[in-house]
Design an enzyme around this catalytic site. Structure first.
Site, mmCIF file in Angstrom:
data_model
loop_
_atom_site.group_PDB
_atom_site.id
_atom_site.type_symbol
_atom_site.label_atom_id
_atom_site.label_comp_id
_atom_site.label_asym_id
_atom_site.label_seq_id
_atom_site.Cartn_x
_atom_site.Cartn_y
_atom_site.Cartn_z
ATOM 1 N N GLY A 271 0.488 4.750 -50.098
ATOM 2 C CA GLY A 271 2.087 5.293 -49.594
ATOM 3 C C GLY A 271 1.510 6.040 -48.442
ATOM 4 O O GLY A 271 0.484 6.138 -48.029
ATOM 5 N N GLY B 82 -3.441 4.329 -54.385
ATOM 6 C CA GLY B 82 -1.932 4.662 -53.903
ATOM 7 C C GLY B 82 -2.363 4.209 -52.338
ATOM 8 O O GLY B 82 -3.228 4.680 -51.829
ATOM 9 N N ARG C 162 20.964 18.842 -52.492
ATOM 10 C CA ARG C 162 21.197 17.624 -53.301
ATOM 11 C C ARG C 162 21.566 17.963 -54.603
ATOM 12 O O ARG C 162 22.401 17.441 -55.419
ATOM 13 C CB ARG C 162 19.667 16.877 -53.367
ATOM 14 C CG ARG C 162 19.696 16.222 -52.014
ATOM 15 C CD ARG C 162 18.427 15.525 -52.014
ATOM 16 N NE ARG C 162 18.273 14.926 -50.748
ATOM 17 C CZ ARG C 162 17.135 14.084 -50.547
ATOM 18 N NH1 ARG C 162 16.284 14.132 -51.401
ATOM 19 N NH2 ARG C 162 16.927 13.399 -49.314
ATOM 20 N N GLU D 226 4.071 13.009 -53.577
ATOM 21 C CA GLU D 226 4.952 13.310 -54.818
ATOM 22 C C GLU D 226 4.183 13.368 -56.048
ATOM 23 O O GLU D 226 4.747 13.833 -57.136
ATOM 24 C CB GLU D 226 5.906 12.146 -55.082
ATOM 25 C CG GLU D 226 7.096 12.339 -55.828
ATOM 26 C CD GLU D 226 8.111 11.372 -55.847
ATOM 27 O OE1 GLU D 226 7.978 10.168 -55.129
ATOM 28 O OE2 GLU D 226 8.989 11.212 -56.767
ATOM 29 N N GLY E 181 -1.513 8.587 -49.663
ATOM 30 C CA GLY E 181 -2.492 7.650 -50.082
ATOM 31 C C GLY E 181 -3.089 6.819 -48.953
ATOM 32 O O GLY E 181 -4.367 6.918 -48.392
ATOM 33 N N SER F 199 20.895 6.947 -47.625
ATOM 34 C CA SER F 199 20.515 8.077 -46.802
ATOM 35 C C SER F 199 21.808 9.263 -47.145
ATOM 36 O O SER F 199 22.800 8.833 -46.898
ATOM 37 C CB SER F 199 20.187 7.781 -45.487
ATOM 38 O OG SER F 199 20.161 9.073 -44.702
ATOM 39 N N HIS G 38 16.012 10.223 -58.286
ATOM 40 C CA HIS G 38 15.288 9.820 -56.983
ATOM 41 C C HIS G 38 14.082 10.418 -56.835
ATOM 42 O O HIS G 38 13.001 9.479 -56.213
ATOM 43 C CB HIS G 38 16.258 10.343 -55.896
ATOM 44 C CG HIS G 38 15.970 10.412 -54.594
ATOM 45 N ND1 HIS G 38 15.642 9.106 -54.025
ATOM 46 C CD2 HIS G 38 15.676 11.124 -53.518
ATOM 47 C CE1 HIS G 38 15.334 9.298 -52.745
ATOM 48 N NE2 HIS G 38 15.140 10.542 -52.552
#
Lengths: 257, 674
Positions: B64, B62, B353, B461, B67, B306, B437
């Site tokens: 991202g 990974g 959320r 994540e 990573g 957003s 999400h």
């Protein structure tokens, strides 16, 4: 609506490719261009044929992984009746008329060999960044974020250049296959910031040198790159690069600067 | 609620899972005050001397925020890093799509923020289902992230005085969110990517793009390598290392439609789970309230906007069902229900959320939704045409601030909305609906971010660690970069200090031979089925099951039904899927089939986890457990623990290990945003 397609099919980098015709029914205007290709692929798979290989990931216009030439225009947005500045994934089928014929090809550039169908190898762009598109600061070595104030105008200009997503449309659009818009976006981004100054001279020399070595063509100020750029990177970025490059010629390879 | 509502009946338990022993983190010294634990761990964690580092290999999967940041930082430290990603460039990882911002306890706005407050908000926002030691550390290192990113040249928003700007974000009352227009994730990721490419240039990091991890190699009780498939040539290859780090993101694509990128998948974490890594809280998924509604059957993904939009946009639906088809501008003020402002007067449109999402669902369930109608099959089998959308209205903000100011703040989001829907949000209210999400669940890790497999570390994540049952806005970027830049590089050394003693591992090791054989036989099996159904058609069916029964609201009967449906679908997949082509080529159908095979197992575990947790908390809302006002009702006496699931083999019941959550530095309360 019904769409006629002419799609570049090429099994791998060694074999010859050709345009193959398909016709696709049941396309709706709300579909994205890539969802239209998904639909085609579902039908091809059901028939036992190889689906069309194409790149995409975020499908939100930000990751830069998608990109095909649509009716001769990279990402296609500038070639439709109501032009839009967009990546392929954010182009919608409502931009095309019922019954129209769409030709889809991969990015065509010497530095981007085709891997399969519409997928090309763009790793040369990573090599350009690797050559110097960064500020050398190790993790943990940073001063407080408010230690240096940055003029908002310059910060905004850095931002405008930093919006580049590295999709390679600029290279595909350029008759010379030049990566100058891509490279200059990074040069401009970092040149506008105080943190980017120490390596500014060395950076431009290295990145431009690497770009030339990788087989990208030279820039002759045609401007096709900026016209198709989905993020609107301004052509002036190239002027900024040229100014920095010329200035660097009068300096000792940057190390003593 | 009666006691019987919160305790799972034993018969059900016996049918779907087995009870195991409790599990604990042994790395944080919880006897110390909470602000002393991380400095203590940094000191007690053993070090590796610089001369030894270049002899040690670290595999990181990974690229991202987690990573990429970890690979760059460990490269800078002098380790040999082998870094893998499935995309064509490390800069494409899906962290790039995060829009809104990144939290940090800088208190630059001088509005009462502090490390403790960020910690408090994160634990509370997660509905008291996160481990407090990890969360405190996250808050403590948050300020360093901003410093690091600014030094790298990340162009955060600034004020005219040249200092950084902040904004507020859902679920909190301070302004601690740093942002870069609507592209914060992109700018942070490019910062990490540049640091990474600098190390590629320095020769410390070796980058392997278009390589997908398809198996973990566990040799002599330790994670010692991975097996990858080269996505261009199909070559299957083993890679060996002293330690393996997974930073492979979340599993939201189990729902087929989500805001994740097309390629996001759970194969790396699921393969690790099958090799012994416990999976923490798999049912904790986040449904994001401000996404663009579904347009039709051929939709491939959902687009998030957003939630910073909620700072100035007001959410409403018509009070009367007969108004739903009207032009919203023709509906007078008194006939509009600004339901979040009505129900939650102190937080209004900025409630967390999960609450914003569920309330939107209720309005649409009541028949007050707006926008195109979509066909739905209810759990009783009846078909309905319902509108799934609520208004997000900027007319008041445009009046108050002027169109220019709104455009400056949200212009790119408005453009995106218009491009997708063909409607102008400056003129007509936006329509929004929740979409999957983020996944709070992930591989269980201890304070060092090490999983239950020694030598397997998990960042970002992909792990379960910091967000409990619900993640607050602008905290995913914070966690990814905290793990990658500041946590893992400090904790991994303690493990690596022993690595000179590890036995040698190569392709002849029985574990490596077995891993490779597993991969080859799976690929061969997928290519040989030759059935009737496409991979996507099965994936869509799985997505429908998950969304219907394991989505915003869950209940016992629905989850039991879902497990049965998923088992049947898995059978269908392995006997009737159609994968064209061969392995030794660029074969996207084969890639997707492999990922779906793992989603079909993970989906079942998510349902079992949701079934066992007979309480509502954060994103996990069990219909059986709600207050009289219909709010989520936790049962701290029974469920204040992390559910860490152990794989026991195909067709065998997973084992539930509980990690009790002990809060010493924060008082546990029922969440209230009224």
């Amino acid at each position: 609506m019904k769409i006629n397609l002419r799609i570049w099919r090429q099994h791998n980098g060694k074999e010859q490719g050709r345009l193959v015709q398909y016709s696709l029914d049941g396309v709706s205007g709300d579909m994205s261009f890539l969802e239209m290709l998904d639909l085609l692929n579902e039908q091809l798979t059901e028939k036992g044929e190889d689906p069309v290989a194409f790149d995409s990931d975020c499908r939100e216009g930000i990751c830069g992984q998608c990109g095909v030439v649509i009716n001769g225009v990279p990402h296609g947005g500038q070639g439709v009746a109501q032009p839009v500045r967009t990546t392929t994934c954010q182009l919608h089928m409502r931009s095309f008329a019922d019954g129209s014929t769409i030709t889809i090809e991969p990015w065509k550039a010497a530095a981007f060999p085709v891997l399969r169908d519409l997928i090309v190898d763009r790793s040369a762009l990573d090599r350009v960044i690797e050559a110097g598109g960064y500020i050398s600061v190790n993790t943990g070595a940073a001063p407080d974020a408010h230690a240096v104030q940055i003029n908002k105008k310059r910060s905004d200009r850095a931002f405008d250049a930093a919006t580049c997503i590295g999709c390679g449309a600029c290279v595909a659009a350029c008759p010379n296959g030049s990566a100058m818009l891509f490279t200059s976006a990074k040069i401009t981004h970092l040149a506008m910031l105080p943190q980017g100054q120490p390596e500014r001279v060395l950076r431009v020399k290295r990145m431009v040198g690497e770009q030339d070595a990788l087989g990208f063509g030279g820039c002759t100020n045609i401007g096709e790159c900026a016209a198709v750029c989905p993020k609107g990177i301004p052509l002036e970025s190239i002027s900024q690069l040229n100014r920095d490059l010329i200035a660097s010629l009068f300096k000792h390879d940057g190390k003593d600067d | 609620m009666s006691t019987s509502a919160k305790e799972t009946n034993a018969e059900l338990a016996a049918q779907y899972w087995q009870a195991g022993e409790d599990i604990h983190d042994a790395k944080a010294n919880v006897a110390l005050p909470i602000d002393k634990i991380w400095p203590d761990r940094q000191f007690t964690s053993r070090l590796v001397n610089p001369a030894n580092r270049r002899k040690m290999t670290v595999i990181i999967v990974g690229t991202g925020l987690a990573g990429g940041a970890a690979a760059a930082t460990l490269g800078e430290a002098g380790y040999r890093v082998e870094n893998f990603c499935y995309q064509d460039s490390p800069r494409r990882a899906h962290s790039i799509a995060a829009q809104g911002g990144i939290n940090a306890a800088k208190n630059y706005k001088y509005d009462g923020d502090s490390v403790y407050r960020l910690f408090y908000d994160t634990v509370k926002g997660g509905d008291y289902r996160a481990r407090e030691t990890n969360v405190y550390r996250l808050a403590a290192v948050s300020a360093n992230i901003i410093d690091q990113c600014v030094a790298q040249g990340v162009p955060f928003a600034r004020e005219y005085g040249g200092l950084l700007d902040n904004r507020s974000f859902g679920g909190v009352q301070v302004q601690r969110t740093f942002y870069a227009r609507g592209q914060t994730g992109q700018q942070l990721l490019i910062g990490a990517y540049q640091a990474l490419e600098r190390q590629v240039n320095a020769g410390t990091v070796h980058m392997h793009t278009r390589h997908e991890m398809v198996e973990l190699i566990v040799a002599d009780g330790r994670a010692r390598g991975i097996v990858t498939r080269d996505m261009v040539t199909g070559k299957i290859e083993e890679w060996f290392a002293d330690v393996v780090v997974l930073a492979t993101g979340g599993y939201g694509n189990v729902f087929f439609l989500s805001t994740n990128a097309m390629g996001c998948n759970a194969t790396a974490t699921w393969r690790a789970h099958r090799k012994g890594a416990f999976f923490g809280n798999p049912c904790f998924t986040q449904i994001h309230p401000t996404c663009i509604p579904v347009h039709g059957e051929n939709q491939s993904k959902l687009t998030l906007m957003s939630e910073s939009l909620r700072n100035d946009g007001r959410i409403w639906v018509p009070k009367k069902a007969e108004d739903c088809e009207k032009d919203p501008r023709q509906i007078p003020e008194q006939d509009r229900d600004y339901y979040l402002e009505r129900i939650y007067p102190s937080f209004g449109n900025l409630v967390p959320r999960d609450i914003a999402s569920r309330q939107a669902k209720y309005r649409c369930d009541e028949g007050l939704g707006v926008g195109p109608k979509v066909k739905e099959v209810d759990s009783d089998g009846t078909e309905h045409m319902r509108s799934r959308g609520v208004y997000l209205d900027f007319s008041e903000a445009i009046q108050r601030l002027g169109k220019d100011a709104v455009e400056k703040k949200y212009g790119n989001l408005f453009d995106m909305y218009q491009r997708i829907t063909d409607e102008n949000p400056y003129e007509v209210p936006m329509r929004i609906y929740p979409a999957v999400h983020y996944t709070m669940g992930g591989l269980w890790v201890d304070y060092d971010l090490q999983s239950t497999i020694p030598g397997l570390f998990v960042c970002g994540e992909a792990n379960f660690s910091d967000h409990g049952a619900n993640r607050l806005g602008a905290s995913a970027l914070m966690q990814g970069l905290a793990d990658g830049y500041f946590v893992l590089p400090n904790t991994i050394t303690d493990y690596l200090a022993d690595s000179p003693k590890f036995p040698k591992v190569d392709t002849k090791h029985p574990a490596a031979i077995l891993a490779r054989q597993d991969v080859e036989s799976r690929v061969n099996k997928l290519l040989s089925i030759g059935g009737e159904r496409t991979v996507d058609s099965i994936h869509k069916e799985l997505g429908h099951i998950m969304w219907e029964y394991c989505g915003m609201e869950r209940n016992e009967a629905g989850l039991v039904k879902a497990i049965g449906l998923i088992r049947n679908l898995r059978k269908e997949f392995w006997t009737n899927v159609k994968v064209t082509g061969v392995n030794e080529e660029l074969n996207q159908t084969l890639e997707r089939a492999g990922r779906l095979a793992d989603f079909l197992e993970l989906g079942e575990l998510m349902c079992i986890d949701a079934l066992h947790r007979r309480e509502s908390c954060g994103g996990h809302f069990r219909a059986e457990s709600q207050t009289e006002e219909g709010e989520a009702l936790r049962h701290d006496d029974t469920y204040q623990y992390v559910a860490a699931w152990e794989w026991t083999g195909e067709g065998h019941k997973p084992v539930l290990h509980k990690e009790p959550l002990i809060y010493k530095s924060i008082q546990v309360k029922q969440r209230s945003y009224k």
